[in-house]
Design a protein around this motif. Structure first.
Motif, PDB file in Angstrom:
ATOM      1  N   GLN A  78      55.325  28.946  50.417  1.00 29.84           N
ATOM      2  CA  GLN A  78      54.995  29.163  51.829  1.00 29.84           C
ATOM      3  C   GLN A  78      55.977  28.387  52.730  1.00 29.84           C
ATOM      4  O   GLN A  78      56.479  28.923  53.724  1.00 29.84           O
ATOM      5  CB  GLN A  78      53.558  28.721  52.144  1.00 29.84           C
ATOM      6  N   VAL A  79      56.239  27.119  52.376  1.00 28.57           N
ATOM      7  CA  VAL A  79      57.174  26.319  53.190  1.00 28.57           C
ATOM      8  C   VAL A  79      58.594  26.897  53.059  1.00 28.57           C
ATOM      9  O   VAL A  79      59.330  27.006  54.041  1.00 28.57           O
ATOM     10  CB  VAL A  79      57.121  24.819  52.794  1.00 28.57           C
ATOM     11  N   ALA A  80      58.955  27.320  51.841  1.00 27.78           N
ATOM     12  CA  ALA A  80      60.287  27.927  51.650  1.00 27.78           C
ATOM     13  C   ALA A  80      60.410  29.199  52.498  1.00 27.78           C
ATOM     14  O   ALA A  80      61.454  29.450  53.118  1.00 27.78           O
ATOM     15  CB  ALA A  80      60.518  28.240  50.168  1.00 27.78           C
ATOM     16  N   GLU A  81      59.346  29.971  52.553  1.00 33.40           N
ATOM     17  CA  GLU A  81      59.366  31.204  53.358  1.00 33.40           C
ATOM     18  C   GLU A  81      59.535  30.871  54.846  1.00 33.40           C
ATOM     19  O   GLU A  81      60.348  31.497  55.539  1.00 33.40           O
ATOM     20  CB  GLU A  81      58.070  32.001  53.133  1.00 33.40           C
ATOM     21  N   MET A  87      65.567  30.493  59.446  1.00 32.99           N
ATOM     22  CA  MET A  87      67.020  30.671  59.289  1.00 32.99           C
ATOM     23  C   MET A  87      67.470  32.015  59.860  1.00 32.99           C
ATOM     24  O   MET A  87      68.511  32.124  60.502  1.00 32.99           O
ATOM     25  CB  MET A  87      67.409  30.555  57.806  1.00 32.99           C
ATOM     26  N   ILE A  88      66.653  33.042  59.618  1.00 34.42           N
ATOM     27  CA  ILE A  88      66.998  34.357  60.169  1.00 34.42           C
ATOM     28  C   ILE A  88      66.934  34.292  61.696  1.00 34.42           C
ATOM     29  O   ILE A  88      67.847  34.742  62.394  1.00 34.42           O
ATOM     30  CB  ILE A  88      66.052  35.448  59.606  1.00 34.42           C
ATOM     31  N   GLU A  89      65.857  33.681  62.201  1.00 32.57           N
ATOM     32  CA  GLU A  89      65.703  33.588  63.661  1.00 32.57           C
ATOM     33  C   GLU A  89      66.842  32.804  64.319  1.00 32.57           C
ATOM     34  O   GLU A  89      67.237  33.103  65.438  1.00 32.57           O
ATOM     35  CB  GLU A  89      64.361  32.933  64.001  1.00 32.57           C
ATOM     36  N   GLU A  90      67.362  31.819  63.607  1.00 35.14           N
ATOM     37  CA  GLU A  90      68.452  30.995  64.168  1.00 35.14           C
ATOM     38  C   GLU A  90      69.821  31.626  63.931  1.00 35.14           C
ATOM     39  O   GLU A  90      70.844  31.041  64.267  1.00 35.14           O
ATOM     40  CB  GLU A  90      68.459  29.593  63.517  1.00 35.14           C
ATOM     41  N   GLY A  91      69.855  32.778  63.289  1.00 34.75           N
ATOM     42  CA  GLY A  91      71.124  33.467  63.070  1.00 34.75           C
ATOM     43  C   GLY A  91      71.995  32.837  61.995  1.00 34.75           C
ATOM     44  O   GLY A  91      73.227  32.927  62.027  1.00 34.75           O
ATOM     45  N   GLY A 111      67.485  23.555  48.042  1.00 30.15           N
ATOM     46  CA  GLY A 111      68.341  24.199  47.037  1.00 30.15           C
ATOM     47  C   GLY A 111      67.770  25.541  46.621  1.00 30.15           C
ATOM     48  O   GLY A 111      68.510  26.511  46.426  1.00 30.15           O
ATOM     49  N   PHE A 112      66.431  25.598  46.496  1.00 29.60           N
ATOM     50  CA  PHE A 112      65.797  26.870  46.143  1.00 29.60           C
ATOM     51  C   PHE A 112      66.074  27.920  47.226  1.00 29.60           C
ATOM     52  O   PHE A 112      66.474  29.049  46.921  1.00 29.60           O
ATOM     53  CB  PHE A 112      64.287  26.669  45.958  1.00 29.60           C
ATOM     54  N   ALA A 113      65.882  27.529  48.495  1.00 23.13           N
ATOM     55  CA  ALA A 113      66.151  28.475  49.592  1.00 23.13           C
ATOM     56  C   ALA A 113      67.619  28.912  49.557  1.00 23.13           C
ATOM     57  O   ALA A 113      67.932  30.100  49.719  1.00 23.13           O
ATOM     58  CB  ALA A 113      65.803  27.837  50.934  1.00 23.13           C
ATOM     59  N   ALA A 114      68.514  27.959  49.315  1.00 23.12           N
ATOM     60  CA  ALA A 114      69.946  28.293  49.258  1.00 23.12           C
ATOM     61  C   ALA A 114      70.243  29.272  48.121  1.00 23.12           C
ATOM     62  O   ALA A 114      71.123  30.125  48.229  1.00 23.12           O
ATOM     63  CB  ALA A 114      70.776  27.030  49.087  1.00 23.12           C
ATOM     64  N   SER A 115      69.475  29.168  47.044  1.00 21.01           N
ATOM     65  CA  SER A 115      69.760  30.043  45.884  1.00 21.01           C
ATOM     66  C   SER A 115      69.319  31.487  46.116  1.00 21.01           C
ATOM     67  O   SER A 115      69.856  32.397  45.488  1.00 21.01           O
ATOM     68  CB  SER A 115      69.082  29.483  44.623  1.00 21.01           C
ATOM     69  N   VAL A 116      68.363  31.689  47.007  1.00 16.04           N
ATOM     70  CA  VAL A 116      67.845  33.056  47.187  1.00 16.04           C
ATOM     71  C   VAL A 116      68.113  33.648  48.563  1.00 16.04           C
ATOM     72  O   VAL A 116      68.085  34.880  48.722  1.00 16.04           O
ATOM     73  CB  VAL A 116      66.317  33.142  46.894  1.00 16.04           C
ATOM     74  N   PHE A 117      68.370  32.838  49.585  1.00 15.97           N
ATOM     75  CA  PHE A 117      68.557  33.375  50.938  1.00 15.97           C
ATOM     76  C   PHE A 117      69.812  34.249  50.975  1.00 15.97           C
ATOM     77  O   PHE A 117      70.896  33.815  50.591  1.00 15.97           O
ATOM     78  CB  PHE A 117      68.677  32.218  51.949  1.00 15.97           C
ATOM     79  N   LYS A 141      69.402  21.856  39.581  1.00 17.43           N
ATOM     80  CA  LYS A 141      68.053  22.396  39.355  1.00 17.43           C
ATOM     81  C   LYS A 141      67.352  22.451  40.710  1.00 17.43           C
ATOM     82  O   LYS A 141      67.239  21.431  41.400  1.00 17.43           O
ATOM     83  CB  LYS A 141      67.252  21.497  38.411  1.00 17.43           C
ATOM     84  N   THR A 142      66.916  23.637  41.087  1.00 11.34           N
ATOM     85  CA  THR A 142      66.200  23.795  42.356  1.00 11.34           C
ATOM     86  C   THR A 142      64.890  24.510  42.052  1.00 11.34           C
ATOM     87  O   THR A 142      64.823  25.305  41.111  1.00 11.34           O
ATOM     88  CB  THR A 142      66.999  24.653  43.356  1.00 11.34           C
ATOM     89  N   ALA A 143      63.855  24.218  42.818  1.00 12.47           N
ATOM     90  CA  ALA A 143      62.569  24.864  42.520  1.00 12.47           C
ATOM     91  C   ALA A 143      61.524  24.555  43.576  1.00 12.47           C
ATOM     92  O   ALA A 143      61.670  23.620  44.367  1.00 12.47           O
ATOM     93  CB  ALA A 143      62.044  24.391  41.161  1.00 12.47           C
ATOM     94  N   VAL A 144      60.477  25.372  43.551  1.00 13.54           N
ATOM     95  CA  VAL A 144      59.233  25.023  44.247  1.00 13.54           C
ATOM     96  C   VAL A 144      58.110  25.087  43.213  1.00 13.54           C
ATOM     97  O   VAL A 144      58.281  25.635  42.118  1.00 13.54           O
ATOM     98  CB  VAL A 144      58.937  25.971  45.437  1.00 13.54           C
ATOM     99  N   ASP A 145      56.966  24.511  43.576  1.00  9.02           N
ATOM    100  CA  ASP A 145      55.821  24.479  42.657  1.00  9.02           C
ATOM    101  C   ASP A 145      54.914  25.684  42.883  1.00  9.02           C
ATOM    102  O   ASP A 145      54.893  26.267  43.970  1.00  9.02           O
ATOM    103  CB  ASP A 145      54.987  23.211  42.904  1.00  9.02           C
ATOM    104  N   LEU A 146      54.163  26.048  41.865  1.00  3.25           N
ATOM    105  CA  LEU A 146      53.054  26.999  42.002  1.00  3.25           C
ATOM    106  C   LEU A 146      51.762  26.193  41.826  1.00  3.25           C
ATOM    107  O   LEU A 146      51.799  25.084  41.282  1.00  3.25           O
ATOM    108  CB  LEU A 146      53.127  28.081  40.924  1.00  3.25           C
TER     109      LEU A 146
END
Ligand code: GLY
Length: 346
Positions: A78-81, A87-91, A111-117, A141-146
């Protein structure tokens, strides 16, 4: 200022370690002016955000910022989203940079956001805790928790640089500094008996400690970036450590969990003399060496371990101070090891 080079198969980069680093000047040497999305948590940002942003702006970068509540509970999808929507809003585009200013949670999530954005963009790590400096900011190693477990969704994605300003450690509360000592002691136990001895007799500065730990991490990552085998040794103390963290609902810190994990396996497998030395070093660094959680619950948590294959989990066990080995065990065998360790610590 020390420079340690990391040769991962997907990226080569430097880790710069020193007191009073000027982030903007260092980044300018590496990257053309662009937009930076600086990611931090509320605690770190209130202490170091303004100065970091000013330094980056003075160097010609345009900065945006995303600040989230501190703590492992924020390291989620949720925080990554929210970060990526902003990031999209800020261009922010693919040629811009994400910047992680903070400890392990900030670095892992950024790092997780950087890997998928936009299917991947570059990022920089600015670790502000000893734990992030010696471990999580280096190696990709980048990640978020479930809700079911720690670091369950992530990617290998190396930063383009790590700038570690050891002055930042001066503001760390004792328990947060101690978390970094747990990871540092880990390097001594798995790889470098001399480093362990230096920590034992308190004969190493923060800068030298970070340098040596990062050198070891760089060597291990160069051999096995994608964690197929040799890199597993960096997980020493982590199987039980993650179990303690998860069962405490993250009220026990990562470093404290790892300290318990290392203490228990050392007590189970090392001689009485070596065990006593390890326990003393941990305790002298304000770290716990035992846990009150139910033995069976602790062992079962290993089922969520990423190094599980079939009914077996891969654990890292000590041979002597400075050397470890990998072993595939069943949950029952793992429970026996934990039992033996906890009984001899009592
Ligand atoms: N923190 C363990 C690793 O980077 O593999």
């Amino acid at each position: 200022m020390n420079k340690i080079h990391v040769s991962a198969s997907t990226k080569e980069y430097d880790v710069i370690v020193g007191a009073g680093l000027d982030y903007g000047t260092l980044l300018k040497e590496l990257h053309a002016p662009c937009k930076l999305m600086v990611v931090s948590d509320d605690t770190v940002f209130s202490l170091h955000g303004e100065k970091a942003i000013q330094s980056l702006r003075d160097a010609g970068f345009e900065t945006k910022q995303f600040v989230f509540p501190h703590g492992e509970k924020s390291k989620n999808l949720q925080v990554a989203e929210s970060l990526m929507i902003q990031m999209i809003e800020e261009g922010i585009t693919k040629t811009d940079l994400l910047v992680a200013l903070g400890g392990g949670v900030v670095g892992d999530l950024t790092g997780f956001a950087a890997s998928v954005f936009l299917r991947g963009m570059d990022f920089v790590q600015l670790p502000t805790t000893l734990l992030a400096a010696v471990d999580s900011s280096v190696g990709g190693k980048t990640a978020v928790d479930l809700p079911n477990g720690k670091n369950m969704v992530g990617a290998f994605h190396q930063p383009i640089a790590v700038f570690c300003d050891t002055d930042k450690f001066k503001t760390l509360p004792k328990n947060i500094y101690a978390e970094g000592m747990a990871e540092s002691i880990k390097y001594g136990l798995i790889y470098d008996a001399e480093l362990f001895e230096q920590i034992k007799v308190h004969e190493i500065s923060d800068a030298d400690l970070v340098k040596r730990c990062v050198e070891i991490k760089a060597e291990v990552v160069a051999k096995d970036e994608f964690d197929k085998g040799p890199r597993h040794i960096l997980n020493f103390g982590h199987t039980l450590g993650h179990a303690v963290e998860t069962l405490s609902e993250y009220n026990i810190g990562h470093g404290q969990g790892v300290a318990v994990g290392m203490a228990v396996v050392c007590a189970a497998l090392l001689s009485e003399e070596e065990t006593e030395t390890v326990l003393d070093v941990l305790k002298n660094n304000d770290l716990p060496v035992k846990t009150e959680f139910d033995l069976h619950e602790l062992a079962l948590q290993a089922k969520a371990d990423k190094k599980r294959h079939g009914d077996l989990i891969r654990v890292v066990l000590p041979k002597t101070i400075g050397e470890v080995f990998l072993k595939d065990v069943t949950i029952e065998e793992w429970e026996n090891i934990i039992r033996k360790g906890l009984e001899s610590i009592r």
